[in-house]
Scaffold this motif. Structure first.
Motif, PDB file in Angstrom:
ATOM      1  N   ILE A  54      18.226   1.609  -2.121  1.00  0.00           N
ATOM      2  CA  ILE A  54      17.044   0.748  -2.131  1.00  0.00           C
ATOM      3  C   ILE A  54      16.229   1.029  -0.865  1.00  0.00           C
ATOM      4  N   VAL A  55      14.915   1.117  -1.035  1.00  0.00           N
ATOM      5  CA  VAL A  55      14.051   1.420   0.105  1.00  0.00           C
ATOM      6  C   VAL A  55      12.899   0.416   0.140  1.00  0.00           C
ATOM      7  N   VAL A  56      12.631  -0.100   1.333  1.00  0.00           N
ATOM      8  CA  VAL A  56      11.465  -0.976   1.510  1.00  0.00           C
ATOM      9  C   VAL A  56      10.529  -0.263   2.479  1.00  0.00           C
ATOM     10  N   ILE A  57       9.297  -0.035   2.043  1.00  0.00           N
ATOM     11  CA  ILE A  57       8.320   0.604   2.932  1.00  0.00           C
ATOM     12  C   ILE A  57       7.246  -0.415   3.300  1.00  0.00           C
ATOM     13  N   LYS A  58       7.156  -0.677   4.615  1.00  0.00           N
ATOM     14  CA  LYS A  58       6.186  -1.665   5.110  1.00  0.00           C
ATOM     15  C   LYS A  58       4.874  -0.944   5.393  1.00  0.00           C
ATOM     16  N   LYS A  59       3.775  -1.578   4.956  1.00  0.00           N
ATOM     17  CA  LYS A  59       2.466  -0.952   5.145  1.00  0.00           C
ATOM     18  C   LYS A  59       1.555  -1.831   5.998  1.00  0.00           C
ATOM     19  N   GLY A  60       2.130  -2.522   6.988  1.00  0.00           N
ATOM     20  CA  GLY A  60       1.324  -3.336   7.903  1.00  0.00           C
ATOM     21  C   GLY A  60       0.450  -4.329   7.155  1.00  0.00           C
ATOM     22  N   GLU A  61      -0.847  -4.336   7.463  1.00  0.00           N
ATOM     23  CA  GLU A  61      -1.728  -5.325   6.830  1.00  0.00           C
ATOM     24  C   GLU A  61      -1.953  -5.032   5.350  1.00  0.00           C
ATOM     25  N   HIS A  62      -1.381  -3.897   4.863  1.00  0.00           N
ATOM     26  CA  HIS A  62      -1.515  -3.588   3.444  1.00  0.00           C
ATOM     27  C   HIS A  62      -0.267  -3.935   2.648  1.00  0.00           C
ATOM     28  N   TYR A  97       4.079  13.008   2.237  1.00  0.00           N
ATOM     29  CA  TYR A  97       2.969  12.059   2.375  1.00  0.00           C
ATOM     30  C   TYR A  97       3.057  10.956   1.324  1.00  0.00           C
ATOM     31  N   SER A  98       3.357  11.355   0.084  1.00  0.00           N
ATOM     32  CA  SER A  98       3.460  10.354  -0.984  1.00  0.00           C
ATOM     33  C   SER A  98       4.642   9.430  -0.703  1.00  0.00           C
ATOM     34  N   LEU A  99       4.385   8.123  -0.724  1.00  0.00           N
ATOM     35  CA  LEU A  99       5.468   7.190  -0.420  1.00  0.00           C
ATOM     36  C   LEU A  99       6.492   7.135  -1.555  1.00  0.00           C
ATOM     37  N   VAL A 100       6.046   7.450  -2.761  1.00  0.00           N
ATOM     38  CA  VAL A 100       6.984   7.479  -3.894  1.00  0.00           C
ATOM     39  C   VAL A 100       7.970   8.632  -3.699  1.00  0.00           C
ATOM     40  N   GLY A 143      14.692   2.820  -9.268  1.00  0.00           N
ATOM     41  CA  GLY A 143      13.685   3.312 -10.220  1.00  0.00           C
ATOM     42  C   GLY A 143      12.575   2.320 -10.524  1.00  0.00           C
ATOM     43  N   GLN A 144      12.710   1.071 -10.060  1.00  0.00           N
ATOM     44  CA  GLN A 144      11.636   0.101 -10.287  1.00  0.00           C
ATOM     45  C   GLN A 144      10.893  -0.119  -8.964  1.00  0.00           C
ATOM     46  N   ILE A 145       9.597  -0.421  -9.079  1.00  0.00           N
ATOM     47  CA  ILE A 145       8.801  -0.626  -7.864  1.00  0.00           C
ATOM     48  C   ILE A 145       8.160  -2.010  -7.889  1.00  0.00           C
ATOM     49  N   PHE A 146       8.206  -2.682  -6.737  1.00  0.00           N
ATOM     50  CA  PHE A 146       7.561  -3.992  -6.605  1.00  0.00           C
ATOM     51  C   PHE A 146       6.691  -3.955  -5.354  1.00  0.00           C
ATOM     52  N   PHE A 147       5.538  -4.606  -5.426  1.00  0.00           N
ATOM     53  CA  PHE A 147       4.620  -4.609  -4.292  1.00  0.00           C
ATOM     54  C   PHE A 147       4.294  -6.037  -3.865  1.00  0.00           C
ATOM     55  N   VAL A 148       4.280  -6.276  -2.591  1.00  0.00           N
ATOM     56  CA  VAL A 148       3.826  -7.577  -2.100  1.00  0.00           C
ATOM     57  C   VAL A 148       2.709  -7.329  -1.077  1.00  0.00           C
ATOM     58  N   PRO A 149       1.588  -8.043  -1.214  1.00  0.00           N
ATOM     59  CA  PRO A 149       0.499  -7.823  -0.252  1.00  0.00           C
ATOM     60  C   PRO A 149       0.815  -8.513   1.072  1.00  0.00           C
ATOM     61  N   ALA A 150       0.037  -8.218   2.091  1.00  0.00           N
ATOM     62  CA  ALA A 150       0.097  -9.033   3.310  1.00  0.00           C
ATOM     63  C   ALA A 150      -0.998 -10.073   3.165  1.00  0.00           C
ATOM     64  N   LEU A 151      -0.786 -11.215   3.775  1.00  0.00           N
ATOM     65  CA  LEU A 151      -1.773 -12.278   3.664  1.00  0.00           C
ATOM     66  C   LEU A 151      -3.039 -11.890   4.438  1.00  0.00           C
ATOM     67  N   PRO A 152      -4.211 -11.957   3.798  1.00  0.00           N
ATOM     68  CA  PRO A 152      -5.425 -11.692   4.581  1.00  0.00           C
ATOM     69  C   PRO A 152      -5.635 -12.842   5.571  1.00  0.00           C
ATOM     70  N   LEU A 153      -5.383 -12.589   6.851  1.00  0.00           N
ATOM     71  CA  LEU A 153      -5.411 -13.663   7.848  1.00  0.00           C
ATOM     72  C   LEU A 153      -6.702 -13.612   8.657  1.00  0.00           C
ATOM     73  N   ASP A 211      22.895 -15.374  -1.708  1.00  0.00           N
ATOM     74  CA  ASP A 211      24.108 -14.592  -1.908  1.00  0.00           C
ATOM     75  C   ASP A 211      23.972 -13.694  -3.145  1.00  0.00           C
ATOM     76  N   SER A 212      22.844 -12.989  -3.198  1.00  0.00           N
ATOM     77  CA  SER A 212      22.566 -12.112  -4.344  1.00  0.00           C
ATOM     78  C   SER A 212      21.634 -10.996  -3.883  1.00  0.00           C
ATOM     79  N   PHE A 213      21.784  -9.830  -4.491  1.00  0.00           N
ATOM     80  CA  PHE A 213      20.816  -8.773  -4.201  1.00  0.00           C
ATOM     81  C   PHE A 213      20.344  -8.124  -5.497  1.00  0.00           C
ATOM     82  N   SER A 214      20.120  -8.995  -6.488  1.00  0.00           N
ATOM     83  CA  SER A 214      19.531  -8.531  -7.743  1.00  0.00           C
ATOM     84  C   SER A 214      18.064  -8.173  -7.485  1.00  0.00           C
ATOM     85  N   PHE A 215      17.442  -7.501  -8.442  1.00  0.00           N
ATOM     86  CA  PHE A 215      16.020  -7.149  -8.294  1.00  0.00           C
ATOM     87  C   PHE A 215      15.189  -8.422  -8.129  1.00  0.00           C
TER      88      PHE A 215
END
Ligand code: AMP
Length: 302
Positions: A201-209, A185-188, A217-227, A252-256
């Motif tokens: 590397i894993v990207v987990i999409k959370k729809g409108e979230h 259940y835990s996405l981590v 080992g590092q985590i980055f979060f991007v919100p969805a735009l409140p439309l 042409d890069s895949f750095s963090f």
């Protein structure tokens, strides 16, 4: 700039949302991915298959958008992949009403000579056995292999799926599917288990979230735009993937740092997608519109 090869379904979709119904419109993961990526890198090479019912005007539209369609096979005596889905008031969840594999059921991907030196490979939603064949048919391994999948393949093709997952660098998946794939259940914890299956590397999409990036080992979060208007979420995940890989290929890069920006570009593209039915929301955008939307994203969290 790196060469970009995308693979995925090119389809007809029938979509029902609380706002209306559209029958047999252009859809498919490969369509959404390559259209979104074409704003970042041209040409986008696309490997797919369609049937005799496919419309020439849709191929022309894709070519005009900057997609190299020479890797799309057309089968004369078969029908195109067809998918029907229905959304309810909670647009984060949908029911698949019908999946007719048609040409996808026997798809044997042919990679044109001119595609073989690709730097970046985006394996869109499609049978995992075909995704694996594409990897095997490239003479040189691309710098980065990214894949997407969905519940349909996780439910019934787990053995094939595990083989491809083992061979890719990045898995893009939505949260329900991450839980289905790992039983966690835990996405981590789910992301960690996916790391153990192969992708670093894993990207987990959370729809409108929004979406999460798990990067060594590092985590980055991007919100969805409140439309104000979410008209049709179909293809949002694929459009996200297209913007994500498009930005990576352009840089042409895949750095963090690049991947964090790619998450923002992917989310910006997905926000255009959901505003209209089908692919309409991601047609004829200007780079100014895209950059402005990226600015809105950045200002949301700063
Ligand atoms: P998304 O909303 O991003 O999950 O993607 C929706 C698109 O995926 C639709 O345009 C469908 O044609 C396509 N699609 C649905 N099911 C499948 C499947 N089993 N394999 C490949 N593509 C699919």
């Amino acid at each position: 700039m790196g060469n970009l090869l995308t693979v995925g379904s090119v389809a007809f979709d029938t979509i029902e949302t609380p706002f209306g119904k559209a029958e047999r419109i252009l859809g498919g993961a490969g369509t959404y991915i390559s259209l979104a990526a074409s704003y970042f890198r041209k040409p986008v090479q696309l490997v797919s298959v369609v049937g005799s019912d496919f419309r020439q005007k849709d191929i022309l539209m894709m070519q005009e958008a900057g997609i190299d369609t020479s890797g799309i096979q057309q089968k004369t005596d078969e029908k195109s992949f067809f998918w029907a889905g229905k959304y309810f008031n909670d647009m984060n969840h949908r029911d698949t009403l019908e999946t007719q594999l048609n040409v996808l059921g026997t798809f044997d991907p042919v990679i044109p000579e001119s595609y073989k030196s690709c730097d970046y490979l985006m394996l869109g939603n499609l049978s995992p056995a075909v995704q694996q064949l594409v990897i095997e048919r490239l003479p040189v391994r691309p710098k980065l292999v990214v894949m997407d999948t969905m519940n349909f393949w996780i439910s019934s093709f787990m053995d094939d799926l595990k083989i491809v997952i083992e061979n890719v660098d990045v898995l893009i998946i939505n949260e329900e599917e991450a839980r289905q794939l790992t039983g966690q259940y835990s996405l981590v914890v789910a992301a960690r288990e996916i790391n153990a299956m192969g992708p670093n590397i894993v990207v987990i999409k959370k729809g409108e979230h929004g979406a999460l990036l798990f990067y060594h080992g590092q985590i980055f979060f991007v919100p969805a735009l409140p439309l104000e208007v979410v008209f049709d979420p179909t293809g949002a995940g694929d459009t996200f993937a297209g913007g994500f890989i498009g930005h990576i290929a352009r840089q042409d890069s895949f750095s963090f740092e690049t991947m964090k920006d790619a998450m923002v570009y992917g989310s910006a593209m997905a926000s255009f997608c959901v505003e209209k039915f089908g692919v309409e929301g991601i047609l004829n955008l200007s780079s100014e519109e895209i950059e402005n939307r990226v600015k809105v994203f950045r200002s949301l969290v700063q």
